[in-house]
Every structure is written in C-alpha cells, then in structure tokens.
Design a protein around this motif. Structure first.
Motif, PDB file in Angstrom:
ATOM      1  N   GLU A   1      37.816  47.906 -63.738  1.00 28.54           N
ATOM      2  CA  GLU A   1      39.210  47.902 -64.156  1.00 28.54           C
ATOM      3  C   GLU A   1      39.347  48.043 -65.651  1.00 28.54           C
ATOM      4  OE1 GLU A   1      37.623  43.814 -64.614  1.00 28.54           O
ATOM      5  OE2 GLU A   1      37.483  45.383 -63.098  1.00 28.54           O
ATOM      6  N   GLY A   2      38.206  47.982 -66.389  1.00 24.31           N
ATOM      7  CA  GLY A   2      38.278  48.006 -67.838  1.00 24.31           C
ATOM      8  C   GLY A   2      38.647  49.363 -68.424  1.00 24.31           C
ATOM      9  N   LEU A   3      38.534  50.436 -67.626  1.00 19.53           N
ATOM     10  CA  LEU A   3      38.837  51.768 -68.128  1.00 19.53           C
ATOM     11  C   LEU A   3      40.316  52.059 -67.933  1.00 19.53           C
ATOM     12  CD1 LEU A   3      37.413  54.134 -69.458  1.00 19.53           C
ATOM     13  CD2 LEU A   3      37.085  55.134 -67.206  1.00 19.53           C
ATOM     14  N   SER A   4      41.039  52.118 -69.041  1.00 21.49           N
ATOM     15  CA  SER A   4      42.494  52.262 -68.960  1.00 21.49           C
ATOM     16  C   SER A   4      42.884  53.605 -68.360  1.00 21.49           C
ATOM     17  CB  SER A   4      43.111  52.128 -70.352  1.00 21.49           C
ATOM     18  OG  SER A   4      42.885  50.844 -70.874  1.00 21.49           O
ATOM     19  N   ARG A   5      44.023  53.610 -67.678  1.00 20.52           N
ATOM     20  CA  ARG A   5      44.536  54.827 -67.066  1.00 20.52           C
ATOM     21  C   ARG A   5      45.945  55.143 -67.518  1.00 20.52           C
ATOM     22  NH1 ARG A   5      43.477  54.843 -60.737  1.00 20.52           N
ATOM     23  NH2 ARG A   5      44.502  56.843 -61.078  1.00 20.52           N
ATOM     24  N   ARG A   6      46.522  54.332 -68.404  1.00 17.98           N
ATOM     25  CA  ARG A   6      47.865  54.612 -68.907  1.00 17.98           C
ATOM     26  C   ARG A   6      48.032  53.942 -70.262  1.00 17.98           C
ATOM     27  NH1 ARG A   6      52.387  51.739 -65.430  1.00 17.98           N
ATOM     28  NH2 ARG A   6      53.520  52.345 -67.304  1.00 17.98           N
ATOM     29  N   VAL A   7      49.049  54.376 -70.998  1.00 18.65           N
ATOM     30  CA  VAL A   7      49.344  53.770 -72.293  1.00 18.65           C
ATOM     31  C   VAL A   7      50.737  53.154 -72.237  1.00 18.65           C
ATOM     32  CG1 VAL A   7      47.930  55.480 -73.476  1.00 18.65           C
ATOM     33  CG2 VAL A   7      50.407  55.819 -73.320  1.00 18.65           C
ATOM     34  N   GLY A   8      50.978  52.185 -73.104  1.00 21.85           N
ATOM     35  CA  GLY A   8      52.288  51.573 -73.182  1.00 21.85           C
ATOM     36  C   GLY A   8      53.219  52.362 -74.067  1.00 21.85           C
ATOM     37  N   ALA A   9      54.482  51.953 -74.057  1.00 21.37           N
ATOM     38  CA  ALA A   9      55.499  52.657 -74.842  1.00 21.37           C
ATOM     39  C   ALA A   9      55.203  52.598 -76.332  1.00 21.37           C
ATOM     40  CB  ALA A   9      56.875  52.053 -74.550  1.00 21.37           C
ATOM     41  N   GLU A  10      54.581  51.500 -76.782  1.00 17.26           N
ATOM     42  CA  GLU A  10      54.305  51.368 -78.214  1.00 17.26           C
ATOM     43  C   GLU A  10      53.300  52.413 -78.688  1.00 17.26           C
ATOM     44  OE1 GLU A  10      53.922  49.029 -75.970  1.00 17.26           O
ATOM     45  OE2 GLU A  10      55.389  47.439 -76.393  1.00 17.26           O
TER      46      GLU A  10
END
Length: 294
Positions: free
Chosen positions: A103-112
């Motif tokens: 789960e450590g590999l991100s698949r999206r970014v936040g609005a910031e």
C-alpha cells in the motif's frame, strides 16, 4: 560498534519505552491487573503479544546490540500500535532495511500537490511514483506530451515507461532514446528492490518485457541508478526539438513519489514552450481546466 549505531541504540530504547507506555492493557484486550505501577504495557506483555522471548525484547528495549528480523519488528510494531511512519522509524533505529508494504506506493495526489504543479506553469511538471505511473500533470506538461501514456493493467494508471518503450520511435516525444531509456530502466530497478514479489510490480515487469524485447534486454542487464537531474531533448510536431533539464523533488506523505519539473535549458526551448502555451490558449480558450494525465 560504530558511532551511528551507538547513538541509535539509546534512541531505540527511548522510542520503544515511550510507545509501550501509551498502550494500555484494555487496548489489546488484556485485564488491567492489580498493583500496576507501569504506565501502559509491561515488557513481558509486549513480548507475549509479539510472540518473542521476554529476555530478547528486554534487550531490544535496552538498546543492546542484538539482531532483529523484519518479521519480529513487524510483530512488535503491531503490538505497540505503530502507525506507518512510526514503523519505519523503528526499522531505521534497529538498523533493519525498511520495506514499505504494497500500500506504500501512492496511486493519487491530493489537491494541494496538484495546485503546486499547476502553479509551476509555464514550467512542465508531473508527479510519478516509483514505477513511473503518472499520478498528476500540469497544463505545460500536457502541451509537450501529446500522446497520453498507455494504461497498465491492474493499476488503471498511465505509465511513462510503457509509452516510451511501445511507441514507434518516429512519434516518441523523447529524443536520444538509446541513452535515456537505459537510465530510466536502471532507475526503475533501484525501486524494484523494495517491491520484489509484489504482484502488481511483477505483472508490470513481465508485461512490458513481453511488449518490448528492448526493455527485456535492459532489465536483464541489472543496471541500477537513482533519480537525478538530467538534460533531455524532446520533440513536438508543432515546434520541433527542445532541450530541458529535469529535476526531481520528493513529496512529504507520498513515499516513493516525486515531482519532476522540466526547465528550458536555453532561450530556444523557453521560446518554444511559450509558443506551445499560446497554441493551447488558441485551441482551448476555456483554459484547460480539466486535469488530464499525459
């Protein structure tokens, strides 16, 4: 024992004591017992719940030079209810190589983060994870890279490596592929070591090897490098070639992800980027508000 190890051991001892003190018997389903003077769990309770010997855990908490396996540290981390950053900190203090979970590999970014890369326009900016999946782009990046990267089965994400190895060379936006792609594969391998055996990674390597014999050949060479600044040459059908410097920036809270910013290397490239922006504003007067991966 080296100086760094000597310093880490007291830090490890203090960290474990502080984490143990905040976990109550009720938190782990144990009766409180009588005459409990220790805040939180006792050492023997942590050892019992973690499936390790009391003496071994005592020595670990005392900072003695003992060896700890990832499996044992994970058991202790679960007992002490460590969150992901605390678990990684435990590994570092115990001098055990840290392996983030799948789960450590991100698949999206936040609005910031999206707002930051949007604000970098006219500089080109993209967010990659360690597998070169494209998590976010800004309009300037999309101006240059006309062909959206192909999606990868199992992730639903566009991927730059897949695109560069499967596009015909004549329409590939990256010039000097014979130099750049081996470096990208070597960078990928430096990240792969943390994910060996994970199905999504293994499927990605296997699938791209089948789609591109050249990728398979480069992968078999076992070359390893880490990301770093590079001067790359790109091509665009409307303005021709331009030289850009790439620089990677880490993102807090997004392990194994980086913002890559491309800066014009010379005035010619700067002028061509400006032309592409003007072209976008003429073709899309609505200002390209939708976020598109590219």
């Amino acid at each position: 024992m080296g100086t760094r190890t000597q310093r880490r051991r007291p830090e490890l001892a203090a960290f474990l004591r502080s984490r143990r003190a905040r976990v109550t018997p009720a938190d782990v389903g144990m009766p409180p017992g009588l005459r409990r003077r220790t805040p939180g769990l006792r050492r023997e309770e942590v050892a019992q719940l973690s499936g390790v010997g009391v003496t071994w855990y005592t020595w670990l908490e005392q900072g003695r030079p003992i060896n700890a396996s990832p499996q044992v540290l994970d058991a202790v981390a679960r007992t002490l209810r460590l969150d992901p950053p605390e678990r990684e900190h435990l590994y570092r203090l115990a001098e055990v190589p840290f392996e983030p979970g799948p789960e450590g590999l991100s698949r999206r970014v936040g609005a910031e983060v999206q707002a930051i890369i949007d604000a970098l326009d006219p500089l080109l900016a993209v967010v990659y994870n360690a597998r070169y999946d494209v998590l976010a782009t800004n309009a300037a990046y999309r101006d240059l890279f006309l062909v959206p990267p192909a999606g990868v089965a199992g992730t639903g994400l566009p991927n730059v490596l897949w695109t560069l190895f499967t596009l015909p060379e004549g329409i590939c936006p990256l010039v000097h592929r014979e130099v750049e792609l081996p470096l990208m594969v070597a960078t990928l391998r430096s990240s792969y070591g943390r994910h060996v055996g994970e199905p999504v990674w293994e499927d990605f390597i296997r699938g791209l090897s089948a789609a591109s014999p050249w990728f398979a050949e480069l992968w078999a060479s076992c070359e390893v490098v880490v990301p770093g600044p590079r001067v790359k040459t790109f091509r665009h059908t409307a303005v021709g070639r331009m030289r850009m410097t790439s620089q990677s920036l880490s993102v807090d809270g997004m392990p194994e992800c980086r913002i890559v910013v491309y800066t014009p290397e010379d005035e010619d490239a700067r002028a061509k980027i400006a032309l592409l922006r003007e072209r976008r504003e003429l073709l899309f007067p609505a200002a390209d508000k939708e976020v598109v991966h590219g």
